[in-house]
Design a protein around this motif. Structure first.
Motif, PDB file in Angstrom:
ATOM      1  N   ARG A  68       1.815 -29.512  16.364  1.00 26.63           N
ATOM      2  CA  ARG A  68       2.037 -28.062  16.460  1.00 26.63           C
ATOM      3  C   ARG A  68       2.088 -27.627  17.917  1.00 26.63           C
ATOM      4  O   ARG A  68       2.895 -26.774  18.286  1.00 26.63           O
ATOM      5  CB  ARG A  68       0.935 -27.292  15.731  1.00 26.63           C
ATOM      6  N   TRP A  69       1.201 -28.205  18.730  1.00 27.54           N
ATOM      7  CA  TRP A  69       1.199 -27.850  20.149  1.00 27.54           C
ATOM      8  C   TRP A  69       2.509 -28.251  20.824  1.00 27.54           C
ATOM      9  O   TRP A  69       3.096 -27.475  21.575  1.00 27.54           O
ATOM     10  CB  TRP A  69       0.013 -28.525  20.840  1.00 27.54           C
ATOM     11  N   LEU A  70       2.980 -29.452  20.548  1.00 26.47           N
ATOM     12  CA  LEU A  70       4.234 -29.908  21.151  1.00 26.47           C
ATOM     13  C   LEU A  70       5.408 -29.037  20.719  1.00 26.47           C
ATOM     14  O   LEU A  70       6.342 -28.804  21.490  1.00 26.47           O
ATOM     15  CB  LEU A  70       4.486 -31.369  20.770  1.00 26.47           C
ATOM     16  N   GLU A  71       5.348 -28.535  19.484  1.00 27.32           N
ATOM     17  CA  GLU A  71       6.457 -27.728  18.967  1.00 27.32           C
ATOM     18  C   GLU A  71       6.401 -26.282  19.459  1.00 27.32           C
ATOM     19  O   GLU A  71       7.442 -25.656  19.660  1.00 27.32           O
ATOM     20  CB  GLU A  71       6.426 -27.743  17.431  1.00 27.32           C
ATOM     21  N   THR A  72       5.184 -25.743  19.645  1.00 24.15           N
ATOM     22  CA  THR A  72       5.044 -24.320  19.953  1.00 24.15           C
ATOM     23  C   THR A  72       4.612 -24.033  21.387  1.00 24.15           C
ATOM     24  O   THR A  72       4.788 -22.911  21.873  1.00 24.15           O
ATOM     25  CB  THR A  72       4.011 -23.669  19.022  1.00 24.15           C
ATOM     26  N   GLY A  73       4.002 -25.016  22.034  1.00 22.34           N
ATOM     27  CA  GLY A  73       3.473 -24.797  23.375  1.00 22.34           C
ATOM     28  C   GLY A  73       2.093 -24.174  23.389  1.00 22.34           C
ATOM     29  O   GLY A  73       1.507 -23.970  24.453  1.00 22.34           O
ATOM     30  N   GLU A  74       1.542 -23.861  22.213  1.00 23.09           N
ATOM     31  CA  GLU A  74       0.215 -23.271  22.118  1.00 23.09           C
ATOM     32  C   GLU A  74      -0.668 -24.183  21.269  1.00 23.09           C
ATOM     33  O   GLU A  74      -0.292 -24.560  20.157  1.00 23.09           O
ATOM     34  CB  GLU A  74       0.266 -21.879  21.487  1.00 23.09           C
ATOM     35  N   PHE A  75      -1.858 -24.503  21.791  1.00 21.60           N
ATOM     36  CA  PHE A  75      -2.765 -25.368  21.037  1.00 21.60           C
ATOM     37  C   PHE A  75      -3.789 -24.541  20.286  1.00 21.60           C
ATOM     38  O   PHE A  75      -4.351 -23.585  20.822  1.00 21.60           O
ATOM     39  CB  PHE A  75      -3.505 -26.341  21.960  1.00 21.60           C
ATOM     40  N   SER A  76      -4.028 -24.909  19.031  1.00 20.58           N
ATOM     41  CA  SER A  76      -5.044 -24.247  18.225  1.00 20.58           C
ATOM     42  C   SER A  76      -5.620 -25.246  17.239  1.00 20.58           C
ATOM     43  O   SER A  76      -4.899 -26.104  16.714  1.00 20.58           O
ATOM     44  CB  SER A  76      -4.446 -23.063  17.457  1.00 20.58           C
ATOM     45  N   ILE A  77      -6.939 -25.131  16.985  1.00 14.35           N
ATOM     46  CA  ILE A  77      -7.551 -25.999  15.982  1.00 14.35           C
ATOM     47  C   ILE A  77      -7.472 -25.366  14.599  1.00 14.35           C
ATOM     48  O   ILE A  77      -7.858 -25.977  13.616  1.00 14.35           O
ATOM     49  CB  ILE A  77      -9.016 -26.316  16.316  1.00 14.35           C
ATOM     50  N   SER A  78      -6.971 -24.128  14.515  1.00 15.37           N
ATOM     51  CA  SER A  78      -6.859 -23.452  13.227  1.00 15.37           C
ATOM     52  C   SER A  78      -5.593 -23.874  12.508  1.00 15.37           C
ATOM     53  O   SER A  78      -4.530 -23.969  13.131  1.00 15.37           O
ATOM     54  CB  SER A  78      -6.846 -21.927  13.415  1.00 15.37           C
ATOM     55  N   PRO A  79      -5.664 -24.121  11.201  1.00 15.71           N
ATOM     56  CA  PRO A  79      -4.456 -24.453  10.452  1.00 15.71           C
ATOM     57  C   PRO A  79      -3.442 -23.314  10.496  1.00 15.71           C
ATOM     58  O   PRO A  79      -3.816 -22.153  10.676  1.00 15.71           O
ATOM     59  CB  PRO A  79      -4.957 -24.668   9.014  1.00 15.71           C
ATOM     60  N   VAL A  80      -2.188 -23.650  10.328  1.00 15.39           N
ATOM     61  CA  VAL A  80      -1.147 -22.629  10.291  1.00 15.39           C
ATOM     62  C   VAL A  80      -1.435 -21.638   9.171  1.00 15.39           C
ATOM     63  O   VAL A  80      -1.791 -22.029   8.056  1.00 15.39           O
ATOM     64  CB  VAL A  80       0.247 -23.295  10.091  1.00 15.39           C
ATOM     65  N   ASN A  81      -1.295 -20.339   9.472  1.00 19.02           N
ATOM     66  CA  ASN A  81      -1.499 -19.262   8.523  1.00 19.02           C
ATOM     67  C   ASN A  81      -2.962 -19.053   8.121  1.00 19.02           C
ATOM     68  O   ASN A  81      -3.264 -18.235   7.243  1.00 19.02           O
ATOM     69  CB  ASN A  81      -0.667 -19.462   7.232  1.00 19.02           C
ATOM     70  N   ALA A  82      -3.879 -19.792   8.743  1.00 18.39           N
ATOM     71  CA  ALA A  82      -5.295 -19.567   8.429  1.00 18.39           C
ATOM     72  C   ALA A  82      -5.803 -18.382   9.221  1.00 18.39           C
ATOM     73  O   ALA A  82      -5.321 -18.097  10.311  1.00 18.39           O
ATOM     74  CB  ALA A  82      -6.107 -20.807   8.788  1.00 18.39           C
ATOM     75  N   PRO A  83      -6.786 -17.655   8.678  1.00 14.93           N
ATOM     76  CA  PRO A  83      -7.348 -16.535   9.446  1.00 14.93           C
ATOM     77  C   PRO A  83      -8.014 -17.024  10.712  1.00 14.93           C
ATOM     78  O   PRO A  83      -8.630 -18.093  10.718  1.00 14.93           O
ATOM     79  CB  PRO A  83      -8.382 -15.934   8.467  1.00 14.93           C
ATOM     80  N   GLN A  84      -7.891 -16.284  11.800  1.00 11.06           N
ATOM     81  CA  GLN A  84      -8.459 -16.700  13.082  1.00 11.06           C
ATOM     82  C   GLN A  84      -9.933 -16.324  13.172  1.00 11.06           C
ATOM     83  O   GLN A  84     -10.355 -15.376  12.567  1.00 11.06           O
ATOM     84  CB  GLN A  84      -7.679 -16.032  14.228  1.00 11.06           C
TER      85      GLN A  84
END
Length: 360
Positions: free
Chosen positions: A344-360
């Protein structure tokens, strides 16, 4: 998964494990990494009992605090409560501990709430205890008990306070003088000097292997861009909720200095950012830091994101080599999760440990 849970044993030479070792403390020896969690804990309990005399502590551990990357028991010296830390997976040697403890005392003098390291009865910063099942000596240290609950998950207010605390630590670090007989590693590449196990995996799909290769290359490039030619200072390198306590006065206390190394303050910010959501918590971390000390400059968003993502590589790499039973059981799942996050990071440029569409 929190840093401090596990770490590959490679910075200092270790004796290799030997399944032919005789029984030790009544425990039949096979390979420590193959033992159950309960068997491993009993081995560490015996190590703690052996080390107790070196600190004039009661010979029976009061309770197990944690058994993960390292193992900690609550011990007693009269009415005083003591935390005994066993380097189950730590790569720190005595020379590292001399520097770590000097750094902790330096921070305490600067007003940062930290544990008070104890000396052995002979005046040493730690003691080596033979551990037959592991095929090596393990380093044991002790400190007066640091009161208060672990913060664990940080909310926006906690993140703000952590930013202020981190900035005070970095201010104090500027004046730290390395003690005689002490040393700290330089944390200037994604794996902190550990062997790259990720690149040696043979059972990954081509697509997953490509993700790890590309992620490592980008993170390495960011470290080189940020660290090359810079003046390095001691940094904690593991500031997350499980290494923070809330003191009685509501302030944040910091513990677990096993990962301290010479690096740049921006890496501490990136490591903490790994565990925070990209929204309010991150903003509050940075705002709190800026109230005390100017934020690091000349670091691009892309490079900072790569420093954050490098944490994922570090943790995944270490998970593959841990000897702790509970961690080994999570290895395959954690590797898959790591690859997904890095993709996801390589595709978006933003790193997150949260799953896609999960509440932050």
């Amino acid at each position: 998964l929190r840093r401090g849970s596990f770490r590959h044993q490679s910075r200092h030479s270790q004796k290799s494990r030997d399944s032919r070792l005789p029984a030790w403390q009544g425990v039949p020896v096979t390979d420590y990494s193959d033992l159950s969690e309960d068997a491993q804990i009993e081995i560490m309990r015996a190590v703690a009992a052996t080390a107790a005399a070196s600190y004039d502590l009661e010979p029976v551990p009061l309770e197990l605090v944690t058994h993960a990357y390292n193992t900690t028991f609550a011990m007693a010296r009269g009415t005083e409560r003591v935390a005994m830390r066993i380097g189950t997976g730590s790569t720190s040697g005595i020379d590292d501990v001399v520097a770590q403890h000097a750094f902790v005392r330096h921070l305490a003098a600067a007003g940062v709430s930290v544990p008070d390291p104890l000396l052995t009865v002979t005046g040493a910063e730690g003691v080596l205890v033979p551990c037959g099942p592991m095929g090596r000596d393990v380093l044991v240290t002790a400190a007066r008990w640091l009161e208060g609950p672990d913060l664990e998950e940080l909310d926006a207010a906690d993140a703000h306070q952590l930013g202020r605390t981190m900035a005070r630590m970095h201010q104090a670090s500027e004046a730290f003088v390395m003690p005689s007989g002490g040393q700290l590693p330089e944390l200037v590449e994604p794996l902190f000097g550990e062997s790259d196990t990720l690149s040696q995996l043979t059972d990954l799909s081509a697509a997953d292997a490509a993700v790890l290769t590309e992620a490592m290359a980008r993170c390495q490039a960011a470290f080189e861009q940020v660290m090359t030619g810079a003046r390095l200072i001691p940094c904690h390198a593991d500031l997350h909720g499980n290494n923070l306590k809330r003191s009685a006065d509501g302030s944040i206390a910091v513990f677990d200095f096993d990962d301290v190394g010479l690096t740049l303050p921006v890496l501490d910010l990136a490591i903490s950012a790994f565990y925070l959501s990209a929204g309010t918590e991150m903003e509050n971390l940075m705002a709190g830091y800026a109230e005390i000390r100017e934020l690091p400059i000349a670091v691009t968003e892309a490079d900072f994101s790569a420093l954050v993502a490098s944490r994922q590589l570090l943790l995944a790499n270490e998970m593959l080599t841990t000897t702790t039973a509970s961690m080994r059981a999570e290895g395959a799942n954690y590797l898959a999760k790591s690859v997904d996050r890095l993709r996801r990071w390589l595709e978006t440029g933003e790193f997150s440990i949260s799953p896609v569409n999960a509440p932050q």
